[in-house]
Design a protein around this motif. Structure first.
Motif, short mmCIF file in Angstrom:
data_model
loop_
_atom_site.label_atom_id
_atom_site.label_comp_id
_atom_site.label_asym_id
_atom_site.label_seq_id
_atom_site.Cartn_x
_atom_site.Cartn_y
_atom_site.Cartn_z
N GLY A 37 0.80 -1.22 0.00
CA GLY A 37 0.00 0.00 0.00
C GLY A 37 0.83 1.27 0.00
N HIS A 38 2.16 1.12 -0.03
CA HIS A 38 3.03 2.29 -0.05
C HIS A 38 3.74 2.38 -1.39
CE1 HIS A 38 5.37 5.58 1.59
NE2 HIS A 38 6.42 5.04 1.01
N VAL A 39 3.64 3.53 -2.04
CA VAL A 39 4.28 3.76 -3.34
C VAL A 39 5.62 4.45 -3.11
CG1 VAL A 39 4.03 4.79 -5.62
CG2 VAL A 39 1.99 4.01 -4.39
N GLY A 40 6.69 3.70 -3.25
CA GLY A 40 8.02 4.29 -3.09
C GLY A 40 8.40 5.08 -4.32
N VAL A 41 9.09 6.19 -4.14
CA VAL A 41 9.51 7.04 -5.26
C VAL A 41 11.03 7.19 -5.25
CG1 VAL A 41 9.32 9.29 -6.38
CG2 VAL A 41 7.33 8.31 -5.21
N ILE A 42 11.65 6.72 -6.33
CA ILE A 42 13.10 6.80 -6.52
C ILE A 42 13.34 7.88 -7.56
CG2 ILE A 42 15.17 5.52 -7.18
CD1 ILE A 42 13.43 2.92 -6.68
N ALA A 43 14.17 8.87 -7.25
CA ALA A 43 14.37 9.99 -8.17
C ALA A 43 15.81 10.44 -8.16
CB ALA A 43 13.44 11.15 -7.79
N GLY A 44 16.25 10.94 -9.31
CA GLY A 44 17.60 11.43 -9.44
C GLY A 44 18.06 11.39 -10.88
N PRO A 45 19.29 11.80 -11.15
CA PRO A 45 19.78 11.89 -12.52
C PRO A 45 20.12 10.54 -13.12
CG PRO A 45 21.53 12.43 -11.00
CD PRO A 45 20.29 12.26 -10.16
N CYS A 46 20.14 10.49 -14.44
CA CYS A 46 20.59 9.28 -15.13
C CYS A 46 22.02 8.96 -14.72
CB CYS A 46 20.50 9.50 -16.64
SG CYS A 46 21.15 8.13 -17.63
N ARG A 48 0.41 -12.57 -10.53
CA ARG A 48 1.24 -13.75 -10.72
C ARG A 48 2.46 -13.84 -9.83
NH1 ARG A 48 -1.99 -12.89 -14.48
NH2 ARG A 48 -2.72 -14.53 -15.89
N THR A 49 2.80 -12.75 -9.19
CA THR A 49 3.98 -12.77 -8.32
C THR A 49 3.72 -11.94 -7.07
OG1 THR A 49 6.35 -12.23 -8.17
CG2 THR A 49 5.01 -10.81 -9.53
N HIS A 50 4.46 -12.26 -6.03
CA HIS A 50 4.38 -11.47 -4.80
C HIS A 50 5.36 -10.31 -4.81
CE1 HIS A 50 8.13 -13.38 -3.33
NE2 HIS A 50 7.67 -14.46 -3.93
N LEU A 51 6.21 -10.23 -5.83
CA LEU A 51 7.23 -9.18 -5.88
C LEU A 51 6.59 -7.84 -6.26
CD1 LEU A 51 10.01 -11.11 -7.84
CD2 LEU A 51 9.75 -10.90 -5.36
N PRO A 52 7.01 -6.75 -5.63
CA PRO A 52 6.46 -5.43 -5.97
C PRO A 52 6.95 -4.96 -7.33
CG PRO A 52 8.20 -5.19 -4.33
CD PRO A 52 7.98 -6.67 -4.50
N ILE A 53 6.17 -4.10 -7.97
CA ILE A 53 6.53 -3.60 -9.29
C ILE A 53 6.66 -2.08 -9.28
CG2 ILE A 53 4.10 -3.70 -10.01
CD1 ILE A 53 5.17 -4.10 -12.91
N VAL A 54 7.77 -1.60 -9.83
CA VAL A 54 8.08 -0.17 -9.93
C VAL A 54 7.97 0.21 -11.41
CG1 VAL A 54 9.89 1.57 -9.61
CG2 VAL A 54 9.61 -0.28 -7.94
N MET A 55 7.32 1.34 -11.70
CA MET A 55 7.18 1.80 -13.08
C MET A 55 8.18 2.93 -13.37
SD MET A 55 4.72 -0.19 -14.17
CE MET A 55 3.87 0.47 -15.60
N ASP A 56 8.72 2.93 -14.58
CA ASP A 56 9.71 3.91 -15.00
C ASP A 56 9.13 4.75 -16.15
OD1 ASP A 56 11.83 5.34 -16.03
OD2 ASP A 56 13.23 3.66 -16.09
N ASP A 104 3.59 -0.26 -7.39
CA ASP A 104 4.10 -0.16 -6.02
C ASP A 104 5.17 0.91 -5.87
OD1 ASP A 104 2.65 -2.49 -4.85
OD2 ASP A 104 3.78 -3.56 -6.37
N GLY A 105 5.67 1.42 -7.00
CA GLY A 105 6.73 2.41 -6.93
C GLY A 105 6.93 3.10 -8.26
N LEU A 106 7.67 4.21 -8.22
CA LEU A 106 8.05 4.97 -9.42
C LEU A 106 9.55 5.22 -9.37
CD1 LEU A 106 5.32 7.78 -9.37
CD2 LEU A 106 5.37 5.81 -10.92
N ILE A 107 10.19 5.23 -10.55
CA ILE A 107 11.58 5.67 -10.64
C ILE A 107 11.62 6.73 -11.73
CG2 ILE A 107 12.17 3.67 -12.11
CD1 ILE A 107 15.05 3.93 -10.91
N ILE A 108 12.02 7.95 -11.35
CA ILE A 108 11.90 9.12 -12.23
C ILE A 108 13.25 9.82 -12.33
CG2 ILE A 108 10.77 11.36 -12.51
CD1 ILE A 108 8.40 10.26 -10.92
#
Length: 340
Positions: free
Chosen positions: A93-102, A261-269, A293-297
């Motif tokens: 239920g928590h959406v983690g956000v990963i952010a930073g430069p390439c 199909r899996t218990h692993l969380p999914i992060v969208m890019d 479950d998360g974003l990486i931006i």
């Protein structure tokens, strides 16, 4: 094969079942759920004597795992996994956000970005120190010096560090500085790298290859899990299609499909999934609405002068606006976003 223990099973019962699994030449992987313990018996299930597992004290039932990926399957673990690495929490239920430069380019750049994304609510800092590039003449990253700068930014902001590892030989080095090892799309099927990451104490963010099926992606995750690392997050970064208006095509349906199909969380890019900074805010909001479950931006102080992927990077103000919009979607879905 799944060995489901009874609610009343004792530690002695569980140890006995594990010993029986090992005696059959199978590899036991123990998962302790909120209600009961499950043992995944991984290996050739055609061996003789496997039915004897049903007679072990404390065993409720023994069932086959139909999916080709055993440890990643929701058949083994119906409860979604929650991955925590430093300041980053993804799932539950928590959406983690990963952010930073390439790419990490300088101390000023990465530290300024860390403070800015944290202020806007990011959970973790991303930045590439080792960069696998299509052209050998493109910027390849600052390597260990870049890792040290990421560690400096973490020391000043307490943000977890997410950075890419490109070679099995570098896993130990990168693990000294990182909280999460990112395995990029080009390396999704680098099996020696997956196995090495599976032996690291760091969590792993596994990106989908641009031409990989979801089964191939989950089987790649299986290599990491089978090597002993349970802290795996999937990252959908877009697939290659006939369409040319975006860098890749970001399939939002991956989020609910994978979660079935899996218990692993999914992060969208949404940065790589679109390749255009102007499209990132909308696709970030859509990803949350789809259940990610998360974003990486990608975020950079001055995208026009970035050494890599500036055209798909947000500046600080754009990232703050994106987070504000995502926060509304998350709240509407009764979920939390970003830093806890």
């Amino acid at each position: 094969m799944i060995v489901v223990m009874k609610h009343t099973a004792t530690k002695e019962n569980i140890d006995d079942a594990i010993a029986r699994v090992e005696s059959l030449g199978l590899k036991p992987n123990v998962i302790e759920g909120s209600e009961r313990t499950v043992i995944a018996a991984v290996g050739d299930e055609r061996i003789a004597g496997i039915e004897s597992l049903e007679s072990c004290p404390g065993v409720d039932e023994v069932m086959p795992i139909v999916a080709p990926y055993k440890l990643a399957s929701s058949e083994l673990k119906p409860e979604p996994s929650v991955i925590t690495a430093g300041s980053l929490t993804v799932g539950g239920g928590h959406v983690g956000v990963i952010a930073g430069p390439c790419s990490v380019e300088s101390e000023d750049q990465i530290v300024a970005t860390a403070f800015a994304v944290k202020k806007s609510g990011a959970s973790a800092l991303r930045g590439g120190a080792f960069k696998p590039r299509t052209s050998p003449y493109s910027f390849q990253g600052m390597k260990e010096e870049g890792l040290k700068l990421l560690a400096t930014a973490r020391d000043q902001t307490d943000l977890a560090v997410v950075t890419e590892v490109v070679s099995p030989d570098d896993v130990e080095l990168v693990s000294k500085y990182a909280d999460v090892l990112q395995i990029g799309a080009r390396n999704m099927q680098n099996y020696r790298l997956l196995e090495a990451a599976g032996k690291s104490p760091c969590a792993v963010l596994l990106k989908r290859g641009p031409s990989a099926t979801i089964d191939e992606w989950l089987l790649a995750a299986e290599y990491i899990l089978d090597a002993g690392n349970p802290n795996v997050m999937l990252c959908e970064r877009g697939i290659r299609t006939f369409e040319s208006h975006t860098r890749f095509t970001l399939p939002l349906a991956s989020a609910p499909y994978v979660q079935e199909r899996t218990h692993l969380p999914i992060v969208m890019d949404p940065s790589h999934g679109t390749g255009h900074a102007s499209l990132v805010p909308a696709m970030s909001r859509a990803s949350i609405a789809a259940g990610a479950d998360g974003l990486i931006i990608e975020v950079h102080p001055n995208p026009d002068k970035a050494l890599s992927d500036g055209y798909q990077s947000l500046n600080f103000d754009q990232f703050a606006e994106t987070m504000a919009g995502c926060q509304k979607i998350a709240a509407a879905m009764d979920r939390t976003l970003g830093a806890l």
